[in-house]
Design an enzyme around this catalytic site. Structure first.
Site, PDB file in Angstrom:
ATOM      1  N   ASP A  82     -19.313  28.393  -5.539  1.00  0.00           N
ATOM      2  CA  ASP A  82     -18.099  27.595  -5.391  1.00  0.00           C
ATOM      3  C   ASP A  82     -18.403  26.324  -4.612  1.00  0.00           C
ATOM      4  O   ASP A  82     -18.617  26.363  -3.404  1.00  0.00           O
ATOM      5  CB  ASP A  82     -17.027  28.420  -4.665  1.00  0.00           C
ATOM      6  CG  ASP A  82     -15.727  27.648  -4.502  1.00  0.00           C
ATOM      7  OD1 ASP A  82     -15.565  26.599  -5.176  1.00  0.00           O
ATOM      8  OD2 ASP A  82     -14.870  28.094  -3.716  1.00  0.00           O
ATOM      9  N   ARG A 112      -7.713  31.843  -7.202  1.00  0.00           N
ATOM     10  CA  ARG A 112      -6.390  32.358  -7.582  1.00  0.00           C
ATOM     11  C   ARG A 112      -6.049  31.996  -9.030  1.00  0.00           C
ATOM     12  O   ARG A 112      -5.283  32.694  -9.677  1.00  0.00           O
ATOM     13  CB  ARG A 112      -5.337  31.851  -6.591  1.00  0.00           C
ATOM     14  CG  ARG A 112      -5.128  30.366  -6.600  1.00  0.00           C
ATOM     15  CD  ARG A 112      -4.429  29.879  -5.345  1.00  0.00           C
ATOM     16  NE  ARG A 112      -5.284  29.995  -4.155  1.00  0.00           N
ATOM     17  CZ  ARG A 112      -4.920  29.629  -2.927  1.00  0.00           C
ATOM     18  NH1 ARG A 112      -3.708  29.129  -2.721  1.00  0.00           N
ATOM     19  NH2 ARG A 112      -5.738  29.750  -1.917  1.00  0.00           N
ATOM     20  N   LYS A 158     -12.863  38.730  -8.336  1.00  0.00           N
ATOM     21  CA  LYS A 158     -13.167  37.299  -8.410  1.00  0.00           C
ATOM     22  C   LYS A 158     -14.678  37.130  -8.519  1.00  0.00           C
ATOM     23  O   LYS A 158     -15.424  37.610  -7.663  1.00  0.00           O
ATOM     24  CB  LYS A 158     -12.643  36.585  -7.160  1.00  0.00           C
ATOM     25  CG  LYS A 158     -13.028  35.112  -7.082  1.00  0.00           C
ATOM     26  CD  LYS A 158     -12.511  34.456  -5.799  1.00  0.00           C
ATOM     27  CE  LYS A 158     -13.053  33.035  -5.653  1.00  0.00           C
ATOM     28  NZ  LYS A 158     -12.651  32.399  -4.377  1.00  0.00           N
ATOM     29  N   LYS A 205     -16.596  20.687  -1.227  1.00  0.00           N
ATOM     30  CA  LYS A 205     -16.660  21.181   0.147  1.00  0.00           C
ATOM     31  C   LYS A 205     -17.643  20.328   0.954  1.00  0.00           C
ATOM     32  O   LYS A 205     -18.596  19.799   0.396  1.00  0.00           O
ATOM     33  CB  LYS A 205     -17.176  22.629   0.158  1.00  0.00           C
ATOM     34  CG  LYS A 205     -16.220  23.660  -0.406  1.00  0.00           C
ATOM     35  CD  LYS A 205     -16.892  25.034  -0.433  1.00  0.00           C
ATOM     36  CE  LYS A 205     -16.055  26.078  -1.132  1.00  0.00           C
ATOM     37  NZ  LYS A 205     -14.873  26.508  -0.372  1.00  0.00           N
ATOM     38  N   ASP A 238     -10.466  23.457  -5.035  1.00  0.00           N
ATOM     39  CA  ASP A 238     -11.176  24.500  -4.280  1.00  0.00           C
ATOM     40  C   ASP A 238     -10.335  25.781  -4.179  1.00  0.00           C
ATOM     41  O   ASP A 238     -10.830  26.813  -3.756  1.00  0.00           O
ATOM     42  CB  ASP A 238     -11.537  23.983  -2.883  1.00  0.00           C
ATOM     43  CG  ASP A 238     -12.598  24.845  -2.214  1.00  0.00           C
ATOM     44  OD1 ASP A 238     -13.133  25.764  -2.876  1.00  0.00           O
ATOM     45  OD2 ASP A 238     -12.893  24.609  -1.027  1.00  0.00           O
TER      46      ASP A 238
HETATM   47 ZN    ZN Z   1     -12.899  27.587  -3.698  1.00  0.00          ZN
END
Ligand code: ZN
Length: 497
Positions: free
Chosen positions: A265, A346, A260, A272, A342
């Site tokens: 992020d 995946r 990843k 966030k 968020d």
């Molecule tokens: Zn994330």
């Protein structure tokens, strides 16, 4: 540069001329070394032992200056490593011992006093020396001198030159992964990760690299990765690094490594909170680890073909950012309802896992800072391990135990699949109910790996450490996983050949 020399096991540690001699107090107590040291120190050792000044607790360190004639080392470093200590405990204890003599340039270690066999003891010592000396000072105009290692010569009494050389390759790769992790997001974006992969490939004749941008991904139906990339103003990159071992037989395994590579992020539109944003530069740790492990595999000449795939992107709430409620179609045709922007890792991994299988990987390991839930379950001593094939899961977990990159297996069941049910698509990227977050994320990934043996390593918490965290070494990236992956590749090559 650190010069490392093995010294024959028959050589008396007390006669090795060096700035400091590190030895395990627990083992020295049980051998005649203790009496000889006591005589060499004119009885001072027994006096200190009676006074309780020699360590007795696992990992404790004590330093003695030795102006006496009978001992060639200028200092003795006693570190307590119990008989039952494993690789991890030994690594931590030895790191503390090296830190206590950071300003000494020539250090010798009496390997016979460690509770490890020759090869493992050599590796553990080299790792402790090089990992504890690591600093990331690239952005300091006035680097601190305090605590900076001056170690330039390491003498392994009873060690192996061959094992030491292999350990140096792996530890250097680990420290390079830490460099990548520690680089701030304005200095390391997806294009910079791609550049690093290109440099790695240029350095080894058996490595080759392909880099692709977002147009390439969209044109080929990588809908999950592309959705995450949308908010990032065209910065995303797919990196494919191949190690061609020129295997004589087609029966050989092909190891697929997937990392990843979210270089920052923000959570996307599901932004966030402010405190949750700090440290999100580490969300590319999996990518750093798989790229540098591949470099080490090539450098060591391991007889195994490897296909390493990194999805590199920034997860930003840009104008084109994907939304909660969006339904996207992954590369393998599965449709995904986005509930949480968020839970982007995946999605990127989904397409990369599908691709590495299409490229011919027979065994796949992915490494990702995926869920906080993994850390809540296991703390910072173990990564979370998931797999669809117990023999392969055992091989990977064993490789971690053997190298100090420890992982603990968590369950992966059909109940976790049920939690991913969507009202409008094949699955959701994050269920409404917050149950078993690490297992549910792993079960999501499983939809994209097919039947081939696969292991998912969730390194969300072990990938980095704060200054306050217990343990040893510099704060920041830990390079967790490089040692495990190289060992797993080596074992996989040996298992099938
Ligand atoms: Zn994330």
């Amino acid at each position: 540069m650190l010069e490392i020399n093995a010294v024959a096991a028959a050589v008396d540690p007390l006669q090795v001329r060096c700035g400091a001699l590190i030895l395990n107090a627990a083992s020295a107590r049980r051998s005649n070394l203790w009496q000889r040291l006591n005589v060499g120190l004119n009885g001072r050792l027994d006096a200190l032992e009676t006074a309780g000044e020699i360590p007795r607790g696992q990992g404790e360190v004590c330093r003695l200056d030795t102006p006496e004639e009978g001992i060639q080392a200028q200092r003795l470093v006693f570190v307590e490593i119990g008989e039952r200590a494993g690789i991890s405990e030994t690594n931590v204890a030895l790191s503390r011992a090296f830190e206590s003599v950071a300003r000494v340039d020539a250090v010798a270690v009496a390997l016979a006093t460690l509770p490890l066999a020759l090869e493992a003891g050599t590796r553990s010592t080299v790792e402790a020396a090089l990992l504890s000396a690591y600093r990331f000072d690239r952005f300091r105009t006035q680097p601190p001198t305090l605590g900076v290692s001056r170690l330039s010569r390491l003498l392994l009494i009873g060690g192996s030159d061959e094992a030491a050389a292999a350990a140096v390759v792996v530890v250097n790769a680990t420290n390079r992964a830490r460099d990548l992790q520690n680089l701030p997001p304005n200095h390391l974006g997806p294009a910079d990760l791609a550049k690093r992969a290109t440099v790695i490939a240029d350095n080894h004749p058996r490595l080759s690299v392909e880099i692709h941008g977002e147009d390439w991904l969209r044109a080929r139906g990588w809908g999950a990765f592309s959705a995450v990339a949308q908010g990032g103003a065209g910065s995303a990159k797919l990196i494919v690094l191949r190690h061609d071992a020129a295997s004589p037989s087609r029966e050989r395994p092909v190891l697929g490594l997937v990392g990843k590579g979210i270089t920052f992020d923000t959570g996307g539109l599901v932004l966030k909170p402010a405190r949750g944003l700090v440290g999100m530069k580490f969300d590319m740790s999996g990518a750093a680890v798989v790229l540098e492990a591949t470099a080490a595999i090539a450098e060591l000449g391991l007889p195994i073909d490897v296909i390493t795939v990194v999805g590199a992107a920034e997860n930003l709430p840009g104008a084109g950012a994907y939304r909660p409620d969006d339904v996207i179609t992954a590369r393998n045709g599965r449709t995904i309802e986005v509930r949480d922007t968020d839970a982007e890792g995946r999605l990127v991994l989904a397409d990369c896992l599908d691709y590495v299988g299409a490229c011919g990987a027979t065994h796949v390991i992915d490494v990702a800072t995926l869920t906080e839930a993994a850390g809540i379950a296991l703390g910072d001593t173990h990564a979370a391990l998931f797999g669809n094939d117990q023999a392969f899961s055992d091989l990977v977990r064993g490789a971690g135990e053997a190298t100090g990159d420890r992982a603990w297996q968590l369950p992966l069941t059909e109940r976790h699949r049920e939690l991913l049910a969507s009202a409008v698509a094949d699955l959701v990227n994050e269920p409404a109910r917050r149950l078993a977050g690490a297992s549910v994320a792993a079960r999501f990934l499983q939809e994209f790996v097919g039947e081939r043996p696969w292991v998912h390593l969730d390194i969300a918490v072990v990938a980095s450490r704060s200054s306050e965290q217990a343990g040893t070494g510099a704060p920041g990236g830990t390079g967790w996983g490089v040692r495990l992956l190289v060992e797993a590749a080596s074992q996989l090559a040996a298992a099938v050949s």
